[in-house]
Design a protein around this motif. Structure first.
Motif, PDB file in Angstrom:
ATOM      1  N   VAL A  80     -10.445  -4.381   5.721  1.00 55.40           N
ATOM      2  CA  VAL A  80     -11.568  -2.114   5.764  1.00 55.40           C
ATOM      3  C   VAL A  80     -10.754  -1.929   6.464  1.00 55.40           C
ATOM      4  O   VAL A  80     -10.580  -0.542   6.508  1.00 55.40           O
ATOM      5  CB  VAL A  80     -12.570  -2.516   5.188  1.00 55.40           C
ATOM      6  N   LYS A  81     -11.464  -1.880   7.937  1.00 52.45           N
ATOM      7  CA  LYS A  81     -10.587  -1.507   9.419  1.00 52.45           C
ATOM      8  C   LYS A  81      -8.968  -1.610   9.560  1.00 52.45           C
ATOM      9  O   LYS A  81      -8.411  -0.366   9.165  1.00 52.45           O
ATOM     10  CB  LYS A  81     -11.619  -1.673  10.011  1.00 52.45           C
ATOM     11  N   ALA A  82      -8.317  -2.114   8.693  1.00 51.90           N
ATOM     12  CA  ALA A  82      -7.076  -2.976   9.099  1.00 51.90           C
ATOM     13  C   ALA A  82      -6.449  -1.941   7.861  1.00 51.90           C
ATOM     14  O   ALA A  82      -5.260  -1.172   8.173  1.00 51.90           O
ATOM     15  CB  ALA A  82      -7.085  -3.698   9.129  1.00 51.90           C
ATOM     16  N   LEU A  83      -7.229  -1.652   7.254  1.00 56.00           N
ATOM     17  CA  LEU A  83      -6.429  -1.278   6.039  1.00 56.00           C
ATOM     18  C   LEU A  83      -6.723   0.023   5.496  1.00 56.00           C
ATOM     19  O   LEU A  83      -5.548   0.904   6.223  1.00 56.00           O
ATOM     20  CB  LEU A  83      -6.940  -1.255   3.945  1.00 56.00           C
ATOM     21  N   ALA A  84      -7.590   1.022   6.648  1.00 54.06           N
ATOM     22  CA  ALA A  84      -8.031   1.790   6.967  1.00 54.06           C
ATOM     23  C   ALA A  84      -6.739   2.898   7.983  1.00 54.06           C
ATOM     24  O   ALA A  84      -6.555   3.765   8.329  1.00 54.06           O
ATOM     25  CB  ALA A  84      -9.146   2.798   7.260  1.00 54.06           C
ATOM     26  N   ALA A  85      -6.554   2.194   9.202  1.00 54.79           N
ATOM     27  CA  ALA A  85      -5.507   1.805  10.403  1.00 54.79           C
ATOM     28  C   ALA A  85      -4.813   2.034   9.965  1.00 54.79           C
ATOM     29  O   ALA A  85      -3.325   3.189  10.000  1.00 54.79           O
ATOM     30  CB  ALA A  85      -5.914   1.065  10.779  1.00 54.79           C
ATOM     31  N   ASP A  86      -3.939   1.426   8.560  1.00 57.96           N
ATOM     32  CA  ASP A  86      -2.804   1.844   8.499  1.00 57.96           C
ATOM     33  C   ASP A  86      -2.793   2.942   7.291  1.00 57.96           C
ATOM     34  O   ASP A  86      -1.317   2.782   6.397  1.00 57.96           O
ATOM     35  CB  ASP A  86      -2.097  -0.152   7.995  1.00 57.96           C
ATOM     36  N   ALA A 137      11.536  -4.542  15.246  1.00 55.05           N
ATOM     37  CA  ALA A 137      11.128  -5.744  16.952  1.00 55.05           C
ATOM     38  C   ALA A 137      11.071  -7.064  16.725  1.00 55.05           C
ATOM     39  O   ALA A 137      11.189  -8.156  16.926  1.00 55.05           O
ATOM     40  CB  ALA A 137      11.449  -4.896  17.694  1.00 55.05           C
ATOM     41  N   ASP A 138       9.334  -6.787  16.400  1.00 60.49           N
ATOM     42  CA  ASP A 138       8.353  -8.227  15.958  1.00 60.49           C
ATOM     43  C   ASP A 138       8.617  -8.835  15.052  1.00 60.49           C
ATOM     44  O   ASP A 138       7.786  -9.329  14.929  1.00 60.49           O
ATOM     45  CB  ASP A 138       6.993  -6.959  16.222  1.00 60.49           C
ATOM     46  N   LEU A 139       9.598  -8.561  14.025  1.00 61.34           N
ATOM     47  CA  LEU A 139       9.551  -9.301  13.026  1.00 61.34           C
ATOM     48  C   LEU A 139      10.319 -10.541  13.098  1.00 61.34           C
ATOM     49  O   LEU A 139      10.743 -11.462  12.647  1.00 61.34           O
ATOM     50  CB  LEU A 139       9.277  -9.083  11.901  1.00 61.34           C
ATOM     51  N   PHE A 198       0.671  -5.496  -2.348  1.00 63.15           N
ATOM     52  CA  PHE A 198       0.843  -4.957  -1.093  1.00 63.15           C
ATOM     53  C   PHE A 198      -0.391  -4.872   0.080  1.00 63.15           C
ATOM     54  O   PHE A 198       0.059  -4.474   1.252  1.00 63.15           O
ATOM     55  CB  PHE A 198       1.580  -3.454  -1.710  1.00 63.15           C
ATOM     56  N   GLY A 199      -1.153  -4.372  -0.540  1.00 60.49           N
ATOM     57  CA  GLY A 199      -2.301  -4.176  -0.114  1.00 60.49           C
ATOM     58  C   GLY A 199      -3.666  -4.753   0.447  1.00 60.49           C
ATOM     59  O   GLY A 199      -3.388  -5.078   1.564  1.00 60.49           O
ATOM     60  N   TYR A 200      -3.120  -6.577  -0.535  1.00 59.27           N
ATOM     61  CA  TYR A 200      -4.256  -7.478  -0.065  1.00 59.27           C
ATOM     62  C   TYR A 200      -3.269  -8.236   0.877  1.00 59.27           C
ATOM     63  O   TYR A 200      -2.257  -9.371  -0.158  1.00 59.27           O
ATOM     64  CB  TYR A 200      -4.497  -8.473  -1.774  1.00 59.27           C
ATOM     65  N   CYS A 201      -2.770  -8.124   1.870  1.00 59.70           N
ATOM     66  CA  CYS A 201      -1.782  -8.895   3.350  1.00 59.70           C
ATOM     67  C   CYS A 201      -2.504  -9.372   4.204  1.00 59.70           C
ATOM     68  O   CYS A 201      -2.651  -8.264   4.807  1.00 59.70           O
ATOM     69  CB  CYS A 201      -0.918  -7.814   2.895  1.00 59.70           C
ATOM     70  N   SER A 202      -2.817 -10.634   4.228  1.00 58.03           N
ATOM     71  CA  SER A 202      -3.626 -10.922   5.307  1.00 58.03           C
ATOM     72  C   SER A 202      -3.268 -12.532   6.086  1.00 58.03           C
ATOM     73  O   SER A 202      -2.848 -13.393   5.237  1.00 58.03           O
ATOM     74  CB  SER A 202      -4.914 -11.328   4.937  1.00 58.03           C
ATOM     75  N   PRO A 203      -3.394 -12.625   7.575  1.00 60.61           N
ATOM     76  CA  PRO A 203      -2.630 -13.592   8.319  1.00 60.61           C
ATOM     77  C   PRO A 203      -4.100 -14.756   7.512  1.00 60.61           C
ATOM     78  O   PRO A 203      -5.046 -14.798   7.266  1.00 60.61           O
ATOM     79  CB  PRO A 203      -2.797 -13.126   9.600  1.00 60.61           C
ATOM     80  N   LYS A 213      -1.797  -8.642  11.423  1.00 57.59           N
ATOM     81  CA  LYS A 213      -2.177  -7.888  10.206  1.00 57.59           C
ATOM     82  C   LYS A 213      -1.173  -6.625  10.188  1.00 57.59           C
ATOM     83  O   LYS A 213      -1.182  -6.420   9.087  1.00 57.59           O
ATOM     84  CB  LYS A 213      -3.616  -7.654   9.712  1.00 57.59           C
ATOM     85  N   SER A 214      -1.599  -5.514  10.968  1.00 62.53           N
ATOM     86  CA  SER A 214      -0.528  -4.677  11.224  1.00 62.53           C
ATOM     87  C   SER A 214       0.502  -4.777  10.890  1.00 62.53           C
ATOM     88  O   SER A 214       1.187  -3.964  10.005  1.00 62.53           O
ATOM     89  CB  SER A 214      -1.476  -3.852  12.171  1.00 62.53           C
ATOM     90  N   ARG A 215       1.518  -5.648  11.440  1.00 57.21           N
ATOM     91  CA  ARG A 215       2.711  -6.066  11.050  1.00 57.21           C
ATOM     92  C   ARG A 215       3.253  -6.586   9.312  1.00 57.21           C
ATOM     93  O   ARG A 215       4.033  -5.225   9.326  1.00 57.21           O
ATOM     94  CB  ARG A 215       3.391  -7.355  11.771  1.00 57.21           C
ATOM     95  N   MET A 216       1.628  -7.503   8.917  1.00 58.30           N
ATOM     96  CA  MET A 216       2.647  -7.590   7.783  1.00 58.30           C
ATOM     97  C   MET A 216       2.107  -6.054   6.499  1.00 58.30           C
ATOM     98  O   MET A 216       2.945  -6.204   5.543  1.00 58.30           O
ATOM     99  CB  MET A 216       1.353  -8.300   6.652  1.00 58.30           C
ATOM    100  N   LEU A 217       1.346  -5.509   6.725  1.00 53.15           N
ATOM    101  CA  LEU A 217       0.873  -3.954   5.999  1.00 53.15           C
ATOM    102  C   LEU A 217       2.304  -3.132   5.799  1.00 53.15           C
ATOM    103  O   LEU A 217       2.525  -2.398   5.427  1.00 53.15           O
ATOM    104  CB  LEU A 217      -0.434  -3.852   6.099  1.00 53.15           C
ATOM    105  N   ARG A 218       2.546  -3.513   7.275  1.00 49.45           N
ATOM    106  CA  ARG A 218       3.769  -2.229   7.939  1.00 49.45           C
ATOM    107  C   ARG A 218       4.982  -2.572   6.444  1.00 49.45           C
ATOM    108  O   ARG A 218       5.520  -2.465   6.547  1.00 49.45           O
ATOM    109  CB  ARG A 218       4.653  -2.074   8.891  1.00 49.45           C
ATOM    110  N   LEU A 219       5.323  -3.368   6.617  1.00 52.90           N
ATOM    111  CA  LEU A 219       6.332  -4.452   5.748  1.00 52.90           C
ATOM    112  C   LEU A 219       5.931  -4.569   4.067  1.00 52.90           C
ATOM    113  O   LEU A 219       6.432  -4.282   3.207  1.00 52.90           O
ATOM    114  CB  LEU A 219       6.768  -6.104   6.678  1.00 52.90           C
TER     115      LEU A 219
END
Length: 415
Positions: A154-160, A408-410, A49-54, A105-111
């Motif tokens: 790390v920045k993306a994880l912190a943001a989400d 919607a963006d998926l 769930f956390g290690y989720c990157s394009p 990455k934000s989309r992926m982390l949300r899902l």
């Protein structure tokens, strides 16, 4: 409502389970003799769930060129005169920017975050067991350059709001004690402690049994010939034996989804990227991982599944081929023996599967231009991770309910 789900992998089975829980009459069709016998059969076992990157990220084009000359390369490219392959690769390159990476990455982390809570609900509802562990994923860095480059993740994880810990060498060993034997080969790591592990094949089969108990009908050994569409609405599915009527159809055929949709004029940006795995019996638990370790150098995941080690990874772009390359096995052998020589390689089973990848890394979930036709596909390396959340979304969308998270963006309309 009569709903047909095409595909009995982890995405199709979780979708069927949720649709049945929502009160629909559900039928699942698959060409195999049972559930989870293709891409879901022997994947890496990580529920990340956390290690989720394009895969599409800044710097990847240059890295890809270097990987072409590596003995143990994480990416293998076998180009051919295939318009779909070339189009997909061009679209992926367009997503290798910092801006697109952050969005994807934000989309992926949300899902993925939604899927974490959804998987927990499935466990609570069903009580199924699948060699599950809840001890996190350790992204392991062998060089300082890799550790420094993790700053963008790390920045993306912190943001989400995703929990994480940046670890030094000793911190990695506290999380994975077996690494003490190879401490000089590592410099640090990134731990996502909410990640899990588990056997996707066991999970999917157990959930299929629960779905069947809810009334889901599973039809195996059927070749899907096409979709019956009339006046812009899907009316059913054509198999090699019969026509089956439906009010709605969910396409969860992984890499084969675009081939089914093409005659309808639906261009789905999904292409197969082959991955490989080894499943190794553990002979020395003190030299085996406790959870999942992602070897960043080779992009190999090394996961503890009960009394086995599952080693999975690599990305081979070679079309719809499922051959087992001996050079790929050598890479898996090298990564696991270099870090965790606690298994019997002589008794290991070698496997490959086709991951359905989108060029932006995000799956395609939602409606199409054909009324009643829905997609739940394109999860790439994260089908196991995102399955339960994706199933909740598709169930809500088919049922006409507003999803609990933004979806919607998926949808395919984002392309």
């Amino acid at each position: 409502m009569k709903v047909i789900v095409l595909g009995a992998g982890v995405i199709g089975v979780t979708s069927a389970y949720r649709l049945a829980k929502a009160g629909h009459e559900v039928t699942v069709i698959d060409r195999q003799r049972g559930p989870a016998l293709e891409t879901s059969f022997a994947n890496a076992g990580e529920v990340s769930f956390g290690y989720c990157s394009p895969w599409a990220a800044p710097g990847i084009p240059m890295k890809a060129l270097k990987w072409l000359f590596m003995e143990h390369a994480p990416l293998i490219l076998r180009p051919k005169l295939d318009r779909a392959m070339l189009t997909w690769m061009f679209q992926m390159l367009r997503n290798c920017t910092a801006e697109r990476y952050a969005i994807n990455k934000s989309r992926m982390l949300r899902l993925a975050g939604y899927s974490r809570t959804s998987l927990a609900e499935v466990r609570a509802e069903t009580g199924i067991a699948y060699d599950e562990r809840m001890q996190g994923t350790l992204q392991l860095f062998r060089t300082q350059q890799q550790l420094d480059a993790s700053a963008k993740d790390v920045k993306a994880l912190a943001a989400d709001g995703v929990p994480y810990k940046v670890l030094d060498r000793d911190g990695c060993i506290r999380v994975e004690p077996a690494l003490k034997h190879v401490r000089d080969k590592i410099v640090g790591g990134l731990l996502t402690p909410k990640d899990e592990t588990g056997d996707c094949f066991k999970f999917t089969n157990a959930l299929a049994a629960k779905a069947a108990a809810l009334g889901v009908r599973f039809v195996y050994g059927r070749q899907i010939a096409g979709l019956d569409v009339e006046s812009g609405r899907v009316r059913g599915v054509l198999t090699d034996r019969e026509r089956m009527s439906a009010d709605a159809v969910v396409v969860a055929l992984g890499s084969y989804s675009p081939l089914l949709l093409k005659p309808l004029g639906i261009k789905l940006a999904v292409y197969p990227v082959k991955g490989y795995s080894l499943t190794i019996p553990i002979t020395d638990a003190s030299r085996a991982p406790e959870s999942t370790v992602m070897d960043e150098t080779y992009k190999i995941a090394i996961t503890r599944l009960g009394d086995r080690i599952r080693v999975g990874g690599m990305a081979e772009i070679s079309g719809y081929t499922n051959d087992l390359g001996h050079a790929r096995r050598r890479t898996l052998d090298h990564s696991v023996t270099d870090l965790f020589p606690g298994g019997d390689l002589q008794k290991a089973s070698f496997w490959s599967g086709l991951r359905p990848m989108t060029p932006d890394g995000t799956p395609v979930i939602g409606p199409t231009k054909v009324a009643g036709l829905f997609l739940n596909t394109g999860h790439g390396t994260l089908g196991w991770t995102m399955s339960c959340g994706s199933a909740r979304l598709i169930s809500d969308l088919v049922s006409g309910r507003k999803p609990e998270i933004d979806a919607a963006d998926l949808a395919i309309s984002r392309y």
